[in-house]
Design a protein around this motif. Structure first.
Motif, PDB file in Angstrom:
ATOM      1  N   SER A 294      -6.739   1.371  -5.498  1.00 18.71           N
ATOM      2  CA  SER A 294      -7.054   0.924  -6.668  1.00 18.71           C
ATOM      3  C   SER A 294      -7.171  -1.076  -6.965  1.00 18.71           C
ATOM      4  CB  SER A 294      -6.071   1.329  -7.691  1.00 18.71           C
ATOM      5  OG  SER A 294      -5.235   1.369  -7.425  1.00 18.71           O
TER       6      SER A 294
ATOM      7  N   GLU B 252       0.259  -0.048  -5.527  1.00 23.12           N
ATOM      8  CA  GLU B 252      -0.405   0.783  -5.221  1.00 23.12           C
ATOM      9  C   GLU B 252       0.521   3.314  -5.029  1.00 23.12           C
ATOM     10  OE1 GLU B 252       0.789   2.734  -1.120  1.00 23.12           O
ATOM     11  OE2 GLU B 252      -0.154   0.586  -0.309  1.00 23.12           O
TER      12      GLU B 252
ATOM     13  N   SER C  76      -3.578   1.706  -3.040  1.00 27.04           N
ATOM     14  CA  SER C  76      -4.540   1.676  -2.842  1.00 27.04           C
ATOM     15  C   SER C  76      -3.874  -0.329  -3.005  1.00 27.04           C
ATOM     16  CB  SER C  76      -3.308   1.731  -4.703  1.00 27.04           C
ATOM     17  OG  SER C  76      -3.852   3.015  -5.044  1.00 27.04           O
TER      18      SER C  76
END
Length: 489
Positions: A155, A175, A179
């Motif tokens: 992400s 994360e 991520s």
């Protein structure tokens, strides 16, 4: 000065300390680069220019006065837009938060400011942190600086792109399933996942806003993306430690287990039928093993003492992950639910069913998974008595193309050596460390056939963050390491 924005943060801190550059000058360098390149990349989604300029001038004045300085004093950085920031919007890719301006900083942000960091602004991510690409309905997608047709990863994709393209000294992220490490691998950076619970996530969305800011979502942890593994050390020193509510509890990072590459005991796990890797990742493994062998490192490939196989670990990860996601139900829209139901009808078994079961599992079911998780963590602790680090892929391939239908999460595919695989194979290797609660550090190893960076990751024992970081630093010197993306250098 041309190379300054691409220098390691540790070198920039040295330049600030010696007076070669001021915090104000370094900040203006990054603001100029953001002005030139961010429209193309869409990495930084919110700027805090006036406050950053004020803080940079204050940092320079404090240094000139001979005051005591923090580990990150005067260094301009960015934050993933999931951390609450007082007076500066925190959107987390959610339409219902597009105007949300917190009244206080997240705990980790407070610690970064206390260490002297100057916060430039916030970086892009998927809605609610729940994807492996940085795209959301508020800000749109972040583009990979090595090839803008490819994803930044997620992400923390915006932070990885900002760091790789020289728009910030480093990005502080978070994360739950790779991520920080996945975008670091896709963009040619060192990315670190801190030991679970070592850095408080109070004020991280999700939980917040409101009373939810006190929630620290299961599996989630803090991390950072940097251009040199050494940069991770002052970041951890600034942020690791219990929140005030924990009273006398203390958390201390263990020293590195070795300080020379040849002194590490390295386990290698790079082949698994449930998540095959492509030629570029295999080549990165070969490069890393050649460097380790040249250094005289003790290496064992796929040791029999590995505590778990990938299929078992990933099944456990899914139960815990989707259980954690149930706290934030803002993503369960009519459109996303319809897309999931349609895929479930098409494929009654497999990952769609796993997601539905995990999302709506009973608390008793989650408790059963939690018990298995902690038993597995004990077995990993036993494993890391024999080895110092475990070297693994980060994802099966280099950065894939953008997926333009974020809602249809279970209709996505990637190609691995000509074979169609689930899009979510991208999290399988990284999720091993999330289930274990262990630290893990990504190392940029080489450039692949498609001109994109290829990284590997080193996982270590809980509390052994400095071990995986030191290993990444030393191995990074023997392979390609960080390189500025040519189009943005």
């Amino acid at each position: 000065m041309r190379d300054l924005p691409f220098q390691p943060a540790t070198d920039q801190l040295d330049a600030l300390a010696s007076g070669q550059v001021s915090s104000e000058e370094l900040l203006e360098t990054y603001l100029r680069r953001i002005g030139v390149h961010n429209e193309t990349l869409n990495a930084v989604v919110t700027l805090d220019v006036e406050r950053a300029q004020h803080d940079a001038r204050a940092a320079d004045a404090k240094r000139a006065a001979g005051a005591e300085l923090g580990a990150l004093h005067g260094l301009p950085i960015t934050l993933k837009d999931s951390y609450e920031t007082a007076g500066l919007r925190t959107v987390c890719g959610r339409t219902h938060l597009k105007d949300y301006v917190p009244e206080q900083d997240a705990e980790a942000v407070q610690r970064l400011r206390a260490a002297g960091a100057v916060i430039i602004g916030k970086t892009n991510l998927p809605a609610g942190n729940q994807d492996v690409q940085a795209d959301n309905p508020v800000f749109g997608p972040t583009l990979n600086p090595w090839n803008t047709a490819r994803t930044s990863g997620g992400s923390a994709g915006g932070g990885a792109v900002a760091t790789a393209a020289g728009l910030t000294a480093f990005d502080f992220g978070s994360e739950i399933g790779g991520s920080t490490r996945i975008p670091a691998h896709f963009n040619g950076l060192y990315g670190h996942k801190a030991t679970w619970r070592s850095i408080p996530l109070i004020g991280h969305v999700p939980g917040g806003p409101g009373v939810g800011r006190w929630a620290e979502i299961d599996l989630a942890c803090a991390g950072a993306q940097v251009r040199d593994a050494r940069d991770l050390v002052p970041i951890l020193h600034a942020t690791v430690g219990p929140p005030e509510r924990d009273g006398g509890f203390s958390y201390t990072l263990a020293p590195p287990r070795a300080n020379e590459l040849g002194a590490f005991r390295v386990a290698v796990w790079t082949e698994d039928a449930s998540c095959p890797i492509d030629h570029d990742v295999v080549a990165a493994v070969d490069d890393a093993l050649s460097a380790l062998k040249a250094a005289g490192t003790k290496i064992e490939v796929r040791p029999t003492s590995l505590p778990v196989d990938m299929t078992t670990s990933h099944a456990l990860f899914q139960r815990l992950l989707f259980g954690a996601f149930t706290y934030d139900r803002s993503g369960l829209t009519a459109a996303s639910s319809a897309a999931t139901l349609a895929r479930l009808v098409q494929h009654p078994r497999g990952e769609v069913l796993d997601a539905v079961r995990g999302t709506f599992q009973s608390h008793y079911s989650w408790l059963q998974a939690d018990v298995v998780r902690h038993e597995l963590r004990h077995r990993w602790a036993e494993f890391f008595r024999e080895f110092d680090v475990l070297l693994m892929p980060v994802t099966p391939t280099t950065a894939p193309t953008h997926h333009t239908k974020p809602i249809d999460r279970f209709g996505r595919r990637i190609q691995v050596e000509g074979h169609s695989r689930s899009y979510w194979d991208q999290v399988k290797w990284s999720a091993i460390a999330n289930v274990a609660g262990s630290p893990a550090t990504t190392i940029p190893v080489r450039t692949g056939r498609d001109g994109l960076p290829v990284g590997l990751q080193a996982m270590g024992p809980s509390g052994g963050d400095l071990t995986t970081i030191k290993f990444a630093e030393l191995l990074g010197r023997e392979v390609e390491g960080y390189q500025p993306p040519p189009a943005f250098a």
